[in-house]
Design an enzyme around this catalytic site. Structure first.
Site, mmCIF file in Angstrom:
data_model
loop_
_atom_site.group_PDB
_atom_site.id
_atom_site.type_symbol
_atom_site.label_atom_id
_atom_site.label_comp_id
_atom_site.label_asym_id
_atom_site.label_seq_id
_atom_site.Cartn_x
_atom_site.Cartn_y
_atom_site.Cartn_z
ATOM 1 N N HIS A 17 17.597 -17.170 -38.621
ATOM 2 C CA HIS A 17 17.710 -17.966 -37.749
ATOM 3 C C HIS A 17 18.495 -18.200 -36.403
ATOM 4 C CE1 HIS A 17 17.173 -22.246 -39.484
ATOM 5 N NE2 HIS A 17 17.555 -22.728 -37.834
ATOM 6 N N HIS A 19 18.197 -19.868 -32.423
ATOM 7 C CA HIS A 19 18.120 -20.139 -31.426
ATOM 8 C C HIS A 19 18.019 -19.399 -29.981
ATOM 9 C CE1 HIS A 19 15.841 -23.432 -33.691
ATOM 10 N NE2 HIS A 19 16.861 -23.304 -34.704
ATOM 11 N N GLY A 175 13.138 -29.843 -34.706
ATOM 12 C CA GLY A 175 13.894 -31.024 -33.930
ATOM 13 C C GLY A 175 13.985 -32.406 -35.596
ATOM 14 N N HIS A 202 12.740 -26.122 -40.520
ATOM 15 C CA HIS A 202 13.718 -26.422 -41.000
ATOM 16 C C HIS A 202 13.387 -27.568 -42.365
ATOM 17 C CE1 HIS A 202 14.391 -24.570 -36.980
ATOM 18 N NE2 HIS A 202 15.887 -24.785 -37.394
ATOM 19 N N GLU A 205 17.999 -30.595 -43.388
ATOM 20 C CA GLU A 205 19.402 -30.550 -42.760
ATOM 21 C C GLU A 205 19.793 -31.843 -42.790
ATOM 22 O OE1 GLU A 205 18.295 -29.386 -38.795
ATOM 23 O OE2 GLU A 205 20.355 -28.645 -38.257
ATOM 24 N N ASP A 282 22.110 -19.862 -36.266
ATOM 25 C CA ASP A 282 21.500 -21.450 -35.973
ATOM 26 C C ASP A 282 21.754 -20.837 -34.200
ATOM 27 O OD1 ASP A 282 19.601 -23.096 -36.154
ATOM 28 O OD2 ASP A 282 21.638 -24.236 -36.892
HETATM 29 N N1 ADE Z 1 17.079 -27.107 -32.292
HETATM 30 C C1 ADE Z 1 17.889 -25.872 -32.508
HETATM 31 N N2 ADE Z 1 18.645 -26.072 -33.255
HETATM 32 C C2 ADE Z 1 18.159 -26.624 -34.340
HETATM 33 C C3 ADE Z 1 18.803 -27.250 -35.428
HETATM 34 N N3 ADE Z 1 19.794 -26.870 -36.568
HETATM 35 N N4 ADE Z 1 17.652 -28.593 -36.079
HETATM 36 C C4 ADE Z 1 16.548 -28.923 -36.020
HETATM 37 N N5 ADE Z 1 16.243 -27.961 -34.180
HETATM 38 C C5 ADE Z 1 17.281 -26.824 -34.070
HETATM 39 ZN ZN ZN Z 2 17.503 -24.135 -36.104
#
Ligand code: ADE
Ligand code: ZN
Length: 338
Positions: A17, A19, A175, A202, A205, A282
């Site tokens: 996970h 980005h 998002g 996701h 969260e 992340d």
């Molecule tokens: N895009 C990048 N990181 C994210 C996160 N933690 N939650 C949702 N979208 C994301």
């Molecule tokens: Zn993420």
């Protein structure tokens, strides 16, 4: 290097996970700006882009940084730097989100704007395989609060490019979960699965356990964050019985303000319950962390022993989208790491 940090670096592990845009350091942003801007931004200005007070502010910061990736060469630079840092931490395999949804959102007049960018990302990937021995897959990530149509474009492009690029292994939805759940994407997830793509999402969260149930119900195979599963013991049992991989990101949750501290993050409770938990970073450049640091904090803040850290690394390899033979080979290497 203190022995525990050395042990963590030597553990063959996967990051599942991560980005791409979230790995761009302010110093790299300054370099990108120098390529394009008549008045390039300073390091201080770059650093101020990464300031945020809460989850909404974090998403805005993520968008502002992504907006400064303009050319294929920018993406190649960001990707190569990310891969060098992964290899330096002992990451042997990574599955990396690309914010294709953001690219399309800004350039939707051009449905083929992503091809040249993707070619550049592939150049970095092949170089990292050759020079660093790093294995890497791509996950095309859509932004859930834009629109279902926009997500559809992202997933269609993933399916189309996958024909010639098996490194595109999955799709995902990032998002703001508070503005869009998973149900609207049910048909798109079914289509992506039919096209041979794996399904990440996701969920839980910034929202409650019902968001995780919804994500599972549309076929999501791995759940990113799953922070709120702790509130629902029946859901925890389901996640355990289904061996559903959870992509946990403790420092991310602390920095975006959805969890008070690493010490109280449910990582430890999920692990002790026998859930298939993996540790991830992340957006490490935004949270001043990286995967090796997450392992270190699991040790210092939650008392994970060396054997337990090894188990986390094993989980990351098992939960990856690598073929079985690949997993077995890395797991054997992991077993012999002292
Ligand atoms: N895009 C990048 N990181 C994210 C996160 N933690 N939650 C949702 N979208 C994301
Ligand atoms: Zn993420």
């Amino acid at each position: 290097m203190p022995p525990i940090q050395d042990f963590i670096r030597r553990l063959p592990k996967a990051e599942l996970h991560l980005h791409l845009e979230g790995t761009i350091l302010p110093s790299t942003l300054v370099e990108l700006s120098a390529r394009h801007d008549a008045r390039p931004i300073t390091l201080l200005e770059a650093q101020s882009l990464y300031q945020f007070a809460d989850f909404t502010g974090f998403l805005d910061a993520f968008k502002a940084v992504t907006a400064r990736l303009l050319t294929p060469a920018d993406y190649e630079l960001a990707a190569w730097r990310m891969m060098q840092r992964l290899a330096a931490q002992g990451v042997v395999h990574a599955e990396v989100f690309i914010a294709v949804g953001v690219v399309y959102h800004w350039r939707k007049h051009d449905p083929n704007c992503f091809e040249a960018i993707f070619d550049a990302l592939e150049r970095a990937r092949l170089r990292a395989a050759r020079e660093l021995g790093l294995s890497l897959y791509w996950i095309f990530d859509a932004v859930r609060h834009f629109s279902v149509e926009e997500a559809g474009r992202v997933f269609l492009k993933a399916a189309e490019l996958r024909a010639n690029h098996p490194s595109i292994v999955a799709i995902g939805l990032g998002g703001d979960e508070r503005r869009a759940g998973s149900e609207p994407f049910r048909a798109l997830y079914a289509q992506a699965r039919a096209a041979g793509l794996r399904l990440t999402n996701h969920a839980g969260e910034t929202t409650g356990p019902e968001a995780i149930r919804e994500a599972l119900s549309i076929g999501s195979e791995r759940i990113g964050h799953a922070l709120s599963a702790i509130e629902d013991s029946a859901l925890l049992q389901e996640l355990k019985d289904g061996k559903v991989p959870l992509e946990l990101n403790p420092t991310s949750n602390v920095r975006t303000g959805v969890c008070p501290s690493f010490a109280v993050h449910p990582l430890r409770r999920y692990f002790d319950l026998g859930l298939l938990v993996t540790l991830n970073s992340d957006d490490p450049a935004f949270f001043n962390s990286d995967l090796a640091n997450e392992y270190l904090l699991a040790h210092t803040e939650q008392g994970f022993t060396r054997d337990e850290l090894r188990q986390l690394a094993a989980n990351s390899l098992r939960a990856s989208f690598l073929p079985e033979a690949g997993k077995t080979a890395w797991l054997a290497r992991l077993d012999s790491t002292q």
